[in-house]
Design a protein around this motif. Structure first.
Motif: not given
Length: 142
Positions: A32-37, A58-65, A69-71, A116-124
């Protein structure tokens, strides 16, 4: 709230995962201690883990940076709590098997065979998170 700490590995046998854009190696520690994603990207008081590949995806796909994405399969080094962002307030119980800890997570290995999630699910989901941000709904970080 029902966020009583449970000893690492007790209650939920895992394995545990963490999704991110960070390029990490086995043996490294996530702390902990870094900027939240997410949200306002304030300093994170916790590091998050899950026992489901879907939640880690979801964390891998939606994380900042930058970068892909990596798991990672991770091992908690201390007690873990139910993640209040995903339990009780939003979903009864803990169906996503999502947790948080103030202690480091040790990287065991990278998971390479995730879908990965399908592109439309990720966009939703991105649209939904943007709407929450617009409404001022922030992640619980206390």
């Amino acid at each position: 709230m029902h966020n009583e700490p449970i000893p690492a590995g007790a209650g939920d046998p895992g394995p545990f995962y963490h999704g991110t854009k960070a390029d990490l190696a086995p043996g490294e520690l996530l702390e902990p201690g870094y900027s939240s994603n997410y949200g306002a990207r304030t300093k994170a008081n916790y590091v998050y883990l899950t026992a489901t590949l879907d939640a880690a995806t979801w964390g891998a796909e939606l994380g900042e940076g930058e970068g892909p994405g990596r798991i990672y399969r991770v091992e908690p080094t201390g007690p873990i709590d139910n993640d209040p962002n995903l339990t009780d307030q939003r979903f009864p119980g803990n169906p996503t098997r999502s947790y948080r800890t103030k202690e480091p997570l040790r990287i065991i290995e990278e998971v390479l065979d995730w879908e990965p999630h399908p592109p439309e699910v990720l966009q939703n989901m991105r649209n939904h998170l943007e709407e929450l941000k617009r409404q001022g709904v922030e992640a619980i970080n206390e």
